[in-house]
Design a protein around this motif. Structure first.
Motif, PDB file in Angstrom:
ATOM      1  N   ALA A  76      -5.346 -23.962  -7.812  1.00 16.08           N
ATOM      2  CA  ALA A  76      -4.289 -24.893  -8.221  1.00 16.08           C
ATOM      3  C   ALA A  76      -2.967 -24.554  -7.543  1.00 16.08           C
ATOM      4  O   ALA A  76      -2.203 -25.442  -7.127  1.00 16.08           O
ATOM      5  CB  ALA A  76      -4.124 -24.850  -9.740  1.00 16.08           C
ATOM      6  N   LYS A  77      -2.689 -23.263  -7.418  1.00 12.70           N
ATOM      7  CA  LYS A  77      -1.426 -22.820  -6.810  1.00 12.70           C
ATOM      8  C   LYS A  77      -1.315 -23.248  -5.351  1.00 12.70           C
ATOM      9  O   LYS A  77      -0.221 -23.560  -4.865  1.00 12.70           O
ATOM     10  CB  LYS A  77      -1.314 -21.301  -6.927  1.00 12.70           C
ATOM     11  N   PHE A  78      -2.451 -23.293  -4.654  1.00 11.53           N
ATOM     12  CA  PHE A  78      -2.410 -23.573  -3.214  1.00 11.53           C
ATOM     13  C   PHE A  78      -2.899 -24.979  -2.853  1.00 11.53           C
ATOM     14  O   PHE A  78      -3.033 -25.291  -1.674  1.00 11.53           O
ATOM     15  CB  PHE A  78      -3.236 -22.526  -2.461  1.00 11.53           C
ATOM     16  N   GLU A  79      -3.137 -25.812  -3.851  1.00 11.55           N
ATOM     17  CA  GLU A  79      -3.669 -27.153  -3.563  1.00 11.55           C
ATOM     18  C   GLU A  79      -2.739 -27.948  -2.654  1.00 11.55           C
ATOM     19  O   GLU A  79      -3.193 -28.635  -1.723  1.00 11.55           O
ATOM     20  CB  GLU A  79      -3.920 -27.924  -4.858  1.00 11.55           C
ATOM     21  N   SER A  80      -1.440 -27.870  -2.873  1.00 13.64           N
ATOM     22  CA  SER A  80      -0.504 -28.634  -2.042  1.00 13.64           C
ATOM     23  C   SER A  80      -0.484 -28.111  -0.610  1.00 13.64           C
ATOM     24  O   SER A  80      -0.233 -28.859   0.341  1.00 13.64           O
ATOM     25  CB  SER A  80       0.909 -28.582  -2.633  1.00 13.64           C
ATOM     26  N   LYS A  81      -0.758 -26.830  -0.445  1.00 10.86           N
ATOM     27  CA  LYS A  81      -0.788 -26.220   0.884  1.00 10.86           C
ATOM     28  C   LYS A  81      -2.074 -26.573   1.619  1.00 10.86           C
ATOM     29  O   LYS A  81      -2.069 -26.892   2.811  1.00 10.86           O
ATOM     30  CB  LYS A  81      -0.664 -24.697   0.743  1.00 10.86           C
ATOM     31  N   TRP A  82      -3.193 -26.534   0.895  1.00 12.19           N
ATOM     32  CA  TRP A  82      -4.494 -26.776   1.523  1.00 12.19           C
ATOM     33  C   TRP A  82      -4.807 -28.262   1.671  1.00 12.19           C
ATOM     34  O   TRP A  82      -5.516 -28.663   2.583  1.00 12.19           O
ATOM     35  CB  TRP A  82      -5.593 -26.126   0.681  1.00 12.19           C
ATOM     36  N   LYS A 126      -5.093 -31.844  -1.159  1.00 11.94           N
ATOM     37  CA  LYS A 126      -5.780 -32.220  -2.394  1.00 11.94           C
ATOM     38  C   LYS A 126      -7.255 -32.514  -2.125  1.00 11.94           C
ATOM     39  O   LYS A 126      -7.610 -33.251  -1.218  1.00 11.94           O
ATOM     40  CB  LYS A 126      -5.105 -33.450  -3.006  1.00 11.94           C
ATOM     41  N   GLY A 127      -8.107 -31.896  -2.905  1.00 13.09           N
ATOM     42  CA  GLY A 127      -9.537 -32.164  -2.820  1.00 13.09           C
ATOM     43  C   GLY A 127     -10.299 -31.314  -1.814  1.00 13.09           C
ATOM     44  O   GLY A 127     -11.537 -31.350  -1.796  1.00 13.09           O
ATOM     45  N   LEU A 128      -9.584 -30.514  -0.971  1.00 12.74           N
ATOM     46  CA  LEU A 128     -10.278 -29.752   0.067  1.00 12.74           C
ATOM     47  C   LEU A 128     -11.150 -28.650  -0.546  1.00 12.74           C
ATOM     48  O   LEU A 128     -12.275 -28.412  -0.087  1.00 12.74           O
ATOM     49  CB  LEU A 128      -9.282 -29.153   1.057  1.00 12.74           C
ATOM     50  N   TRP A 129     -10.660 -28.000  -1.598  1.00 12.46           N
ATOM     51  CA  TRP A 129     -11.463 -26.956  -2.263  1.00 12.46           C
ATOM     52  C   TRP A 129     -12.786 -27.549  -2.765  1.00 12.46           C
ATOM     53  O   TRP A 129     -13.865 -26.994  -2.511  1.00 12.46           O
ATOM     54  CB  TRP A 129     -10.662 -26.355  -3.423  1.00 12.46           C
ATOM     55  N   ASP A 130     -12.708 -28.686  -3.455  1.00 11.83           N
ATOM     56  CA  ASP A 130     -13.925 -29.310  -4.013  1.00 11.83           C
ATOM     57  C   ASP A 130     -14.856 -29.789  -2.901  1.00 11.83           C
ATOM     58  O   ASP A 130     -16.075 -29.708  -3.026  1.00 11.83           O
ATOM     59  CB  ASP A 130     -13.544 -30.480  -4.913  1.00 11.83           C
ATOM     60  N   ARG A 131     -14.274 -30.262  -1.813  1.00  7.76           N
ATOM     61  CA  ARG A 131     -15.083 -30.714  -0.678  1.00  7.76           C
ATOM     62  C   ARG A 131     -15.893 -29.560  -0.096  1.00  7.76           C
ATOM     63  O   ARG A 131     -17.079 -29.710   0.220  1.00  7.76           O
ATOM     64  CB  ARG A 131     -14.158 -31.313   0.395  1.00  7.76           C
ATOM     65  N   ILE A 132     -15.250 -28.408   0.020  1.00  6.93           N
ATOM     66  CA  ILE A 132     -15.943 -27.229   0.542  1.00  6.93           C
ATOM     67  C   ILE A 132     -17.032 -26.765  -0.422  1.00  6.93           C
ATOM     68  O   ILE A 132     -18.140 -26.398  -0.012  1.00  6.93           O
ATOM     69  CB  ILE A 132     -14.929 -26.095   0.838  1.00  6.93           C
ATOM     70  N   GLN A 133     -16.726 -26.791  -1.717  1.00  2.56           N
ATOM     71  CA  GLN A 133     -17.714 -26.375  -2.702  1.00  2.56           C
ATOM     72  C   GLN A 133     -18.971 -27.246  -2.667  1.00  2.56           C
ATOM     73  O   GLN A 133     -20.069 -26.789  -2.984  1.00  2.56           O
ATOM     74  CB  GLN A 133     -17.091 -26.425  -4.108  1.00  2.56           C
TER      75      GLN A 133
END
Length: 330
Positions: A313-319, A321-328
């Motif tokens: 959550a802390k880095f969502e704006s940096k990475w 939106k949605g990139l973490w879930d896409r990778i998962q």
């Protein structure tokens, strides 16, 4: 006498030909690619650079000469990446999180607990995701990824204090690389993150300037950290890829056929490195234990939970939106 004059003539002619050819010889000098790495020469990462360099020189008939600079000879991780960006250095092998200072999205591929296993990481880094990140790196900072290496699974070590649970990390001075995602991970554990360049790590540990550090087993072994750390804690908190980066302007000056040779050699050496590190990881915990380290396996879920509760959550704006879930989902 006539024979003597003929010999003199031929000698003079040869000397004249050599003088005329000298500028051509100078023009034909090998293109030198300087390739830096923060790891010691005994680590598979710089060894893979030497292997790639040998193949490149052979396949290009000596047109390209790769010079390897291991052990942080050319500066800190940040220094080396900045040198590649400026063109002062041709190539570097470095962690993705370090490159996040240039392209923020890149640090996600070295985020804690992002990968389920090494196969998941490999799958993602062969997907269109890596092409998107590479495009951003070229366009924004004039650098290009031409290879990806498996660096290993990262674990904790401690000098004096046994670490049996995440509660034992409270106030623990943990050396981390000079990147924000690693600092955030340490803070989520309640530790005191202490950013240090890798070349300063052994001395800092030996003097007690930091309590411990985290790195893959082959790095712990090649840097001889068992000499200054008593406890090896198998937390497996990050699976790390390292990237081979080249200055884009220098890359574009290399003929296309030679670029293909370089990429093929880098890929071949990376495959060797990946296998070498996987093989080392199978036995190094036992080997480090025989060297005097106390090896423990804590409750890894207890380490994972506070990190996942805060870092994505802390880095969502940096990475993005949605990139973490896409990778998962890959």
């Amino acid at each position: 006498m006539i024979k003597q004059s003929r010999r003199d003539f031929l000698a003079a002619a040869a000397a004249g030909s050599a003088a005329i050819a000298a500028p051509s010889i100078l023009r034909a000098q090998a293109l030198v690619l300087r390739w830096a790495d923060g790891q010691p020469a005994t680590h598979p990462s710089p060894q893979s650079a030497v292997k790639a360099g040998t193949e490149i020189k052979e396949k290009t008939g000596g047109r390209i000469d790769v010079q390897s600079f291991p052990n942080g000879q050319l500066g800190s991780s940040r220094d080396m990446v900045e040198s590649v960006a400026s063109g002062a250095l041709t190539m570097v092998t470095e962690g993705a999180a370090q490159l996040g200072q240039f392209v923020p999205q890149l640090s996600i591929i070295e985020a804690p607990y992002i990968w389920k296993d090494a196969a998941h990481m490999t799958r993602a880094l062969k997907s269109p995701l890596i092409d998107e990140l590479n495009k951003a790196l070229v366009e924004k900072r004039g650098m290009r990824m031409i290879g990806v290496n498996y660096y290993g699974v990262r674990h904790l070590t401690s000098g004096k204090k046994p670490i049996n649970s995440v509660e034992d990390m409270k106030g623990f001075k943990l050396r981390v690389p000079e990147v924000d995602t690693f600092r955030a991970m340490a803070e989520a554990w309640g530790a005191r993150p202490t950013p240090l360049n890798f070349s300063e790590l052994y001395l800092a540990l030996s003097q007690g300037a930091v309590d411990g550090q985290e790195n893959p087993l082959p790095t712990i072994a090649s840097a001889k950290l068992a000499e200054v750390q008593k406890y090896l804690v198998l937390t497996a908190h990050i699976i790390t890829p390292r990237l081979v980066i080249v200055n884009e302007a220098a890359w574009q000056k290399i003929p296309q056929a030679d670029r293909a040779v370089i990429v093929a050699a880098v890929d071949k050496a990376a495959a060797w490195q990946d296998n070498e590190i996987l093989e080392q990881e199978k036995s190094l915990a036992d080997s480090l234990g025989k060297q005097g380290m106390t090896v423990t396996t804590p409750d890894n879920e207890a380490f994972r939970k506070p990190v996942l509760a805060t870092v994505p959550a802390k880095f969502e704006s940096k990475w993005g939106k949605g990139l973490w879930d896409r990778i998962q989902a890959l």
